[in-house]
Scaffold this active site. Structure first.
Site, short mmCIF file in Angstrom:
data_model
loop_
_atom_site.label_atom_id
_atom_site.label_comp_id
_atom_site.label_asym_id
_atom_site.label_seq_id
_atom_site.Cartn_x
_atom_site.Cartn_y
_atom_site.Cartn_z
N HIS A 122 -5.26 -4.38 -1.03
CA HIS A 122 -5.14 -3.32 -2.05
C HIS A 122 -5.16 -3.88 -3.47
O HIS A 122 -5.04 -3.10 -4.42
CB HIS A 122 -3.85 -2.52 -1.82
CG HIS A 122 -3.91 -1.65 -0.61
ND1 HIS A 122 -4.25 -0.32 -0.65
CD2 HIS A 122 -3.72 -1.94 0.70
CE1 HIS A 122 -4.24 0.19 0.58
NE2 HIS A 122 -3.92 -0.78 1.42
N LYS A 180 -11.86 -0.70 0.48
CA LYS A 180 -11.11 -0.11 -0.63
C LYS A 180 -11.92 -0.31 -1.92
O LYS A 180 -12.86 0.42 -2.16
CB LYS A 180 -9.72 -0.70 -0.67
CG LYS A 180 -8.97 -0.28 0.62
CD LYS A 180 -7.63 -0.84 0.80
CE LYS A 180 -6.93 -0.22 2.00
NZ LYS A 180 -7.60 -0.43 3.29
N SER A 189 0.80 -1.23 0.00
CA SER A 189 0.00 0.00 0.00
C SER A 189 0.82 1.27 0.00
O SER A 189 0.33 2.31 -0.41
CB SER A 189 -0.92 0.00 1.22
OG SER A 189 -0.16 0.00 2.41
#
Lengths: 88, 404
Positions: free
Chosen positions: B213, B244, B185
């Site tokens: 991610h 996310k 990340s």
């Protein structure tokens, strides 16, 4: 390692002191009782570098959780010693 | 250390950020205008640091699903999954994840952080051995630490160093747990998962990948870097978050081992946390359908990532990785990073300021995370904003990109 057990402490201590001497100490003296954080102000990146050097020297792996028990250079010697002995 | 000493220590951390006049905790989104724009300090600001990769937070399907769920099931579950907090909607989403991955086990957790904490605290016991990538997220370190297992770090993305660590373990390597992430990340680089998995399997170790991610972004069907690396049939545990790509709040774990479901009986974060709210579950479920059915989202995200990477590279900046949805500009001076972050914010561009120890390698980062919701016009304004904030100076100096 070929060191006799009674010499192993000294061997590890000397190796550690050799790695640590490039970092200035607040008191100007580097001994087994030096506090790694308070006296040497080692940041986490520098500490990791030192540990990798020791790991490669003795071909051991130091668990990160052991660092909770380490304040002085001697504490680190005490954590490293049984790992070196177990590879003998 | 006493509690008052700890307060002093925390105040020192705050003051050190204050001295840079760049305390990110002072940023308050006063009005959220879209997935990529909000009002900050009274000014419309482009958001390029929110991990809203697919830009789904204002998607009508997600909002309708969340509103309907709230009307039908209420605002909260008021209990953990092991008590009164298992609704039909939680079970349905677990089934959907298992089906999406074609795996027998799926479990939901209340946040992404709790997912890794819950899996690791449930799997590991004192004396167990773990080898994790040195750049692993805090929740992975915390899960290992709380479990009491012995844990070792291997050099970031270095399969050779992982092999060395496993070799040194001797017979303990068999049955150890190896942990990596998909997309990292902070730097935006990806893991060599096929290599790492092969090394883990060679030593008889388990292999876990956090796709927080990378889920919804990598792989032909959006199942993440494990899919892209072709190791879905070998990886033992995959974790991910709803906060996310899935534009909600919560997390998931899937496994090819049916026994993983037994963690319901032994994972304290799972047993003792209230379950995700019906609205969060419904939004995540709708987002999962979008990952599956709307590949155009992924395509737009990648087009934006390529455009920003090319724009910043073109200015000569030193970027931390090849093009990916996370693009981080390396800035050697923390003061320069803070000054530039302030300039960007003042000009209506929000990025993440990352300083050590959160930033690996000792340098500071100005971290951008792209969204499918960004327009090319916004991307071009971000590039122009960086150029103006650095004052046209050749700082940070050129040479782009590590390997992806």
């Amino acid at each position: 390692m070929s060191s006799e057990p009674k010499d192993l402490d000294r061997d590890i201590l000397e190796t550690l002191l050799g790695s640590l001497e490039r970092f200035p100490t607040k008191s100007g003296e580097l001994t087994a009782q030096t506090d790694l954080s308070a006296d040497l102000s080692l940041d986490s990146v520098s500490m990791m570098e030192i540990l990798v050097e020791i790991e490669d020297h003795y071909d051991i792996s130091l668990p990160l959780n052991m660092m909770a028990n380490v304040t002085t250079v001697q504490d680190l010697v005490d954590q490293i010693k049984p790992l070196v002995e177990s590879t003998s | 250390m006493s509690i008052s000493d700890r307060f002093t220590e925390l105040a020192h951390i705050r003051d050190s950020l204050g001295s840079l006049a760049a305390d990110p905790s002072r940023v308050v989104m006063e009005k959220i205008l879209s997935p990529t724009e909000a009002v900050i300090d009274g000014k419309p600001t482009i958001l390029v640091g929110t991990n809203n990769y697919l830009g789904l937070t204002f998607d009508p399907d997600l909002i309708d699903a969340a509103c309907t769920a709230m009307h039908e099931q209420g605002t909260g579950t008021t209990g953990s999954r092991m008590a009164n907090g298992s609704f039909f909607s939680h079970a349905a989403l677990e089934e959907e994840f298992a089906k999406f991955y074609d795996m027998p086990s799926a479990m939901l957790f209340s946040t992404g952080y709790q997912t890794n904490l819950g899996l690791l605290m449930g799997l590991l016991r004192p004396g167990d051995k773990v080898v994790l990538d040195a750049h692993s997220h805090a929740c992975i370190y915390d899960g290992c630490r709380i479990s009491g297992a012995d844990f070792f770090a291997f050099k970031h993305n270095d399969a050779g160093d992982l092999r060395k660590r496993l070799r040194r373990m001797g017979p303990d390597a068999e049955g150890a747990l190896v942990i990596a992430e998909g997309l990292y990340s902070m730097l935006g680089d990806t893991a060599p998962l096929a290599e790492l998995c092969a090394v883990a399997k060679e030593y008889g170790a388990w292999f876990m990948v956090d796709e927080a991610h990378s889920f919804g972004i990598y792989g032909e069907t959006g199942r993440g870097l494990c899919e892209e690396a072709g190791i879905l049939d070998q990886v033992d545990f995959i974790t991910g978050t709803f906060s996310k790509s899935l534009a909600s709040l919560g997390g998931f774990c899937v496994s090819r081992h049916p026994e993983m479901r037994l963690l319901r009986y032994g994972s304290r974060p799972y047993i003792f946390s209230a379950s995700s709210s019906p609205a969060n579950i419904a939004a995540a479920h709708a987002a999962l359908r979008a990952v599956r059915d709307r590949p155009d989202l992924k395509e737009r995200l990648w087009a934006n990532a390529e455009r920003l990477h090319a724009g910043l590279s073109g200015l000569g900046y030193k970027l931390a990785s090849a093009p990916s949805p996370v693009i981080a500009v390396r800035v050697p001076s923390h003061e320069e990073a803070a000054r530039t972050w302030n300039e960007l914010l003042a000009s209506g561009i929000y990025v993440n300021l990352v300083v050590p120890p959160a930033a690996p390698d000792g340098e500071s980062l100005l971290r951008c995370s792209l969204s499918a919701g960004h327009s090319f016009d916004q991307i071009d304004r971000i590039v122009a904003g960086f150029e103006a904030a650095f004052g046209g100076a050749p700082q940070p100096l050129a040479h782009a990109a590590g390997a992806r």
